[in-house]
Design a protein around this motif. Structure first.
Motif, PDB file in Angstrom:
ATOM      1  N   UNK A   1       0.836  -1.194   0.000  1.00 13.47           N
ATOM      2  CA  UNK A   1       0.000   0.000   0.000  1.00 13.47           C
ATOM      3  C   UNK A   1       0.871   1.243   0.000  1.00 13.47           C
ATOM      4  N   UNK A   2       0.278   2.359  -0.387  1.00 13.94           N
ATOM      5  CA  UNK A   2       1.015   3.621  -0.406  1.00 13.94           C
ATOM      6  C   UNK A   2       1.382   3.999   1.029  1.00 13.94           C
ATOM      7  N   UNK A   3       2.690   4.262   1.282  1.00 15.54           N
ATOM      8  CA  UNK A   3       3.069   4.831   2.583  1.00 15.54           C
ATOM      9  C   UNK A   3       4.011   6.011   2.328  1.00 15.54           C
ATOM     10  N   UNK A   4       4.000   6.962   3.236  1.00 15.71           N
ATOM     11  CA  UNK A   4       4.884   8.113   3.108  1.00 15.71           C
ATOM     12  C   UNK A   4       6.339   7.665   3.097  1.00 15.71           C
ATOM     13  N   UNK A   5       6.621   6.596   3.878  1.00 16.77           N
ATOM     14  CA  UNK A   5       8.011   6.155   4.013  1.00 16.77           C
ATOM     15  C   UNK A   5       8.598   5.753   2.654  1.00 16.77           C
ATOM     16  N   UNK A   6       7.881   4.922   1.919  1.00 11.19           N
ATOM     17  CA  UNK A   6       8.415   4.477   0.629  1.00 11.19           C
ATOM     18  C   UNK A   6       8.367   5.623  -0.382  1.00 11.19           C
ATOM     19  N   UNK A   7       7.296   6.401  -0.319  1.00 13.15           N
ATOM     20  CA  UNK A   7       7.143   7.534  -1.233  1.00 13.15           C
ATOM     21  C   UNK A   7       8.362   8.461  -1.128  1.00 13.15           C
ATOM     22  N   UNK A   8       8.771   8.739   0.123  1.00 11.80           N
ATOM     23  CA  UNK A   8       9.905   9.659   0.332  1.00 11.80           C
ATOM     24  C   UNK A   8      11.227   9.065  -0.137  1.00 11.80           C
ATOM     25  N   UNK A   9      11.316   7.734  -0.101  1.00  6.67           N
ATOM     26  CA  UNK A   9      12.526   7.075  -0.621  1.00  6.67           C
ATOM     27  C   UNK A   9      12.642   7.262  -2.125  1.00  6.67           C
ATOM     28  N   UNK A  10      11.481   7.358  -2.785  1.00  2.91           N
ATOM     29  CA  UNK A  10      11.471   7.337  -4.254  1.00  2.91           C
ATOM     30  C   UNK A  10      11.480   8.744  -4.854  1.00  2.91           C
ATOM     31  N   UNK A  11      10.626   9.595  -4.354  1.00  3.13           N
ATOM     32  CA  UNK A  11      10.486  10.947  -4.920  1.00  3.13           C
ATOM     33  C   UNK A  11      10.988  11.979  -3.911  1.00  3.13           C
ATOM     34  N   UNK A  12      11.697  13.009  -4.331  1.00  2.91           N
ATOM     35  CA  UNK A  12      11.965  13.367  -5.726  1.00  2.91           C
ATOM     36  C   UNK A  12      13.206  12.699  -6.326  1.00  2.91           C
TER      37      UNK A  12
ATOM     38  N   UNK B   1       4.274  18.666 -10.489  1.00  6.89           N
ATOM     39  CA  UNK B   1       5.217  19.359  -9.597  1.00  6.89           C
ATOM     40  C   UNK B   1       6.668  19.100  -9.979  1.00  6.89           C
ATOM     41  N   UNK B   2       6.864  18.178 -10.914  1.00 12.55           N
ATOM     42  CA  UNK B   2       8.241  17.785 -11.247  1.00 12.55           C
ATOM     43  C   UNK B   2       8.675  18.231 -12.632  1.00 12.55           C
ATOM     44  N   UNK B   3       7.824  18.979 -13.295  1.00  8.86           N
ATOM     45  CA  UNK B   3       8.134  19.429 -14.653  1.00  8.86           C
ATOM     46  C   UNK B   3       9.500  20.115 -14.712  1.00  8.86           C
ATOM     47  N   UNK B   4       9.831  20.821 -13.638  1.00 10.69           N
ATOM     48  CA  UNK B   4      11.097  21.579 -13.600  1.00 10.69           C
ATOM     49  C   UNK B   4      12.324  20.682 -13.765  1.00 10.69           C
ATOM     50  N   UNK B   5      12.165  19.387 -13.523  1.00  8.03           N
ATOM     51  CA  UNK B   5      13.325  18.501 -13.694  1.00  8.03           C
ATOM     52  C   UNK B   5      13.614  18.209 -15.169  1.00  8.03           C
ATOM     53  N   UNK B   6      12.657  18.537 -16.045  1.00  9.43           N
ATOM     54  CA  UNK B   6      12.900  18.312 -17.469  1.00  9.43           C
ATOM     55  C   UNK B   6      12.789  19.568 -18.323  1.00  9.43           C
ATOM     56  N   UNK B   7      12.275  20.636 -17.747  1.00  8.89           N
ATOM     57  CA  UNK B   7      12.110  21.872 -18.532  1.00  8.89           C
ATOM     58  C   UNK B   7      12.736  23.032 -17.761  1.00  8.89           C
ATOM     59  N   UNK B   8      13.379  23.911 -18.510  1.00 14.19           N
ATOM     60  CA  UNK B   8      14.036  25.060 -17.866  1.00 14.19           C
ATOM     61  C   UNK B   8      12.967  26.058 -17.404  1.00 14.19           C
ATOM     62  N   UNK B   9      13.313  26.952 -16.464  1.00  9.09           N
ATOM     63  CA  UNK B   9      12.349  27.985 -16.048  1.00  9.09           C
ATOM     64  C   UNK B   9      11.865  28.803 -17.246  1.00  9.09           C
TER      65      UNK B   9
ATOM     66  N   UNK C   1      -5.266  21.899 -13.142  1.00  7.71           N
ATOM     67  CA  UNK C   1      -4.475  21.090 -12.186  1.00  7.71           C
ATOM     68  C   UNK C   1      -3.533  20.113 -12.900  1.00  7.71           C
ATOM     69  N   UNK C   2      -3.429  20.241 -14.231  1.00  8.35           N
ATOM     70  CA  UNK C   2      -2.604  19.286 -14.983  1.00  8.35           C
ATOM     71  C   UNK C   2      -1.446  20.029 -15.676  1.00  8.35           C
ATOM     72  N   UNK C   3      -0.380  19.324 -15.905  1.00 12.00           N
ATOM     73  CA  UNK C   3       0.822  19.756 -16.636  1.00 12.00           C
ATOM     74  C   UNK C   3       1.545  20.933 -15.954  1.00 12.00           C
ATOM     75  N   UNK C   4       0.874  22.095 -15.917  1.00 15.26           N
ATOM     76  CA  UNK C   4       1.480  23.258 -15.256  1.00 15.26           C
ATOM     77  C   UNK C   4       0.823  23.427 -13.895  1.00 15.26           C
ATOM     78  N   UNK C   5       1.557  23.931 -12.962  1.00 12.93           N
ATOM     79  CA  UNK C   5       0.970  24.137 -11.633  1.00 12.93           C
ATOM     80  C   UNK C   5      -0.024  25.276 -11.636  1.00 12.93           C
TER      81      UNK C   5
END
Ligand SMILES: O=C(O)CC[C@@H](O)C(=O)O
Ligand SMILES: [Zn+2]
Length: 502
Positions: free
Chosen positions: A432-443, A468-476, A498-502
């Motif tokens: 199941x989804x847990x914060x613990x594993x989520x934090x290990x994976x993202x970001x 929320x992670x678009x910035x990792x592939x696109x410049x400001x 609520x999609x693609x751009x914040x």
């Protein structure tokens, strides 16, 4: 190496998506998306009686749905759930236009929806957006057997168009596990990739034209029958891959390819990722233009599909498997090329074992081992899915790093996907989804991808889950231009918020 005769011509595949939907309906719905992701509802109007009356006058009573909306509100992955109270099912571009014009004036938010097979929460509402289903715009407009040009409405199911094209000796240049449910309009809006990008390229290349309805109801007719058209800006590209945030695609024309006369599929066992890379290099050299697919499946992935679906794998016990497909015009010549490639790989000790077939049934069996992996993985409980482009030399390293990081918090860490396109599907499964594993994976997964200059989405898109992670592939600067475009085409931000751009 067992060699089988080459007799098969065309491959028909299992109904992956429908079987998945049965599982999904049986297993309940997730907690509210807004709560889990801390979403603040945008400043949109709320539905009133007068709105319902207007929409009814456009689509008719039977196509305005207010009950039993779970199938529209919950995504394919069961990870995003909206709370829409209204689904509209228009039957023409004019109806879509009238709906959007009205919504724009009233500031009602809209979530366009195709087959709802997306994997990033892009096709379901996040809050109470009106769902605009394109399902009734399902006509095939024409397929020209001489030119290979096909045109259809957005809600046409990919498989239906493909079957029709095959009657004329053609093939739609896009093939996905979800083909029996996904819509062409959704495929174009998300620039869907799939199993044969290696052969046909992506939709930016094969889509000739689109018709799109803008947020204010304007219909932009960009339909075209030409590959060559150098008349200024190619606006169609704005609607390919923008995930319904800039306009609603209502029609598509695309160039179909001639159907190949001979197909072969090999399933190979390899003992290291270095051998996988060398085998890929050799497949390009030996098979050349007949190479149509080159997929990687690691041991954990194969184990999932074999065990969950009780499949028989022709070979077992290797850390890596490759599925290599050729599509050519002469079965004998293709088989000769394939044999030379396999002999070379085995002589060098890169390929340890494998099987090759040209029989339709056997090719289907092999493809099932790969196509059913993502469906099998969902069965562990919760699955974190990443769809990343990585330089080939770095391709598998992240899977090993992730295995280390999550340890026994995960039930499985799998790496599979479109090796030939440098597109890895990294799936991390847990009960199941847990914060613990989520934090290990993202970001971390996004930071890593960005460091090696990969892309955080190779084919599934950004949708809701990755915005929320678009910035990792696109410049400001690039993100800022994207925002300006959004503002220009949809100033009230009613389209797929609520999609693609914040
Ligand atoms: O679920 C996934 O991670 C991948 C799905 C799809 O893109 C595939 O290639 O099978
Ligand atoms: Zn994929």
């Amino acid at each position: 190496m067992k060699k089988m005769s080459a007799t098969g011509l065309l491959k028909l595949r299992p109904n992956v998506v429908k079987s998945f939907f049965r599982t999904y309906k049986a297993s309940g719905i997730p907690e509210l998306t807004q709560v889990r992701h801390n979403v603040k509802r945008g400043n949109y109007a709320t539905l009133e009686g007068k709105d319902i009356a207007f929409f009814e006058s456009i689509v008719g009573k039977n196509h305005l749905v207010q009950d039993d909306l779970q199938g529209y509100n919950v995504d394919f992955m069961r990870s995003v759930r909206g709370s829409s109270q209204l689904v509209l099912r228009p039957s023409s571009t004019q109806e879509v236009s009238a709906i959007l014009k009205y919504c724009n004036e009233r500031k009602l938010a809209v979530c366009p929806q195709g087959g709802n097979t997306g994997l990033v929460g892009g096709s379901v509402p996040v809050c109470d957006e009106i769902v605009l289903s394109l399902a009734r715009l399902d006509k095939i407009l024409h397929i020209d057997e001489i030119t290979g040009i096909a045109a259809c409405e957005a809600g046409c199911i990919l498989e239906n168009l493909d079957l029709k094209a095959r009657e004329l000796g053609l093939v739609v240049p896009l093939d996905l596990g979800a083909k029996s449910s996904c819509h062409i309009g959704g495929n174009v809006s998300t620039n869907a990739g799939g199993l044969r990008v290696l052969r046909y390229g992506n939709l930016h290349g094969s889509v000739l034209g689109v018709e799109a309805v803008l947020a204010n109801g304007d219909v932009l007719d960009l339909m075209s029958d030409f590959k060559k058209d150098n008349t200024g800006y190619h606006l169609k590209h704005l609607f390919i891959g923008s995930e319904g945030t800039l306009g609603v695609v209502t029609k598509v024309s695309m160039l179909c390819a001639p159907q190949s006369q001979a197909q072969h599929v090999a399933f190979l066992g390899l003992s290291s990722f270095d051998d996988v890379l060398k085998t890929f290099r050799d497949s390009r050299q030996f098979l050349g233009e007949i190479l149509s697919s080159c997929e990687l499946i690691d041991a954990n992935s194969l184990d999932a599909s074999v065990n969950h679906f009780k499949l028989n794998s022709p070979i077992e016990g290797y850390p890596f498997y490759m599925l290599i497909e050729t599509s050519g015009s002469n079965a004998e010549h293709d088989m000769e090329k394939f044999n030379r490639f396999l002999e070379n790989g085995m002589e060098k000790g890169q390929i340890i074992d494998g099987t090759i077939t040209g029989e339709v049934g056997k090719m289907q069996e092999i493809w099932k081992l790969r196509e059913l992996v993502p469906v099998a993985l969902i069965e562990d409980g919760f699955c974190f899915k990443y769809d990343i482009s990585l330089p080939l030399r770095e391709f598998y390293h992240i899977v090993e790093v992730m295995q280390e990081r999550v340890g026994n918090l995960a039930t499985r860490v799998c790496g599979y996907g479109h090796l030939g396109d440098s597109n890895l599907h990294l799936n991390i499964c847990c009960q199941e989804f847990t914060q613990e594993i989520y934090k290990c994976i993202e970001p971390f997964v996004y930071e890593y991808t960005s460091q090696v200059k990969g892309s955080i989405s190779a084919e599934h898109g950004i949708g809701f889950l990755k915005k929320n992670y678009l910035k990792y592939s696109k410049s400001p600067a690039a993100i800022s231009k994207m925002r300006e475009l959004k503002q220009l085409l949809d100033p009230n931000s009613i389209l797929n918020p609520y999609k693609v751009l914040n």
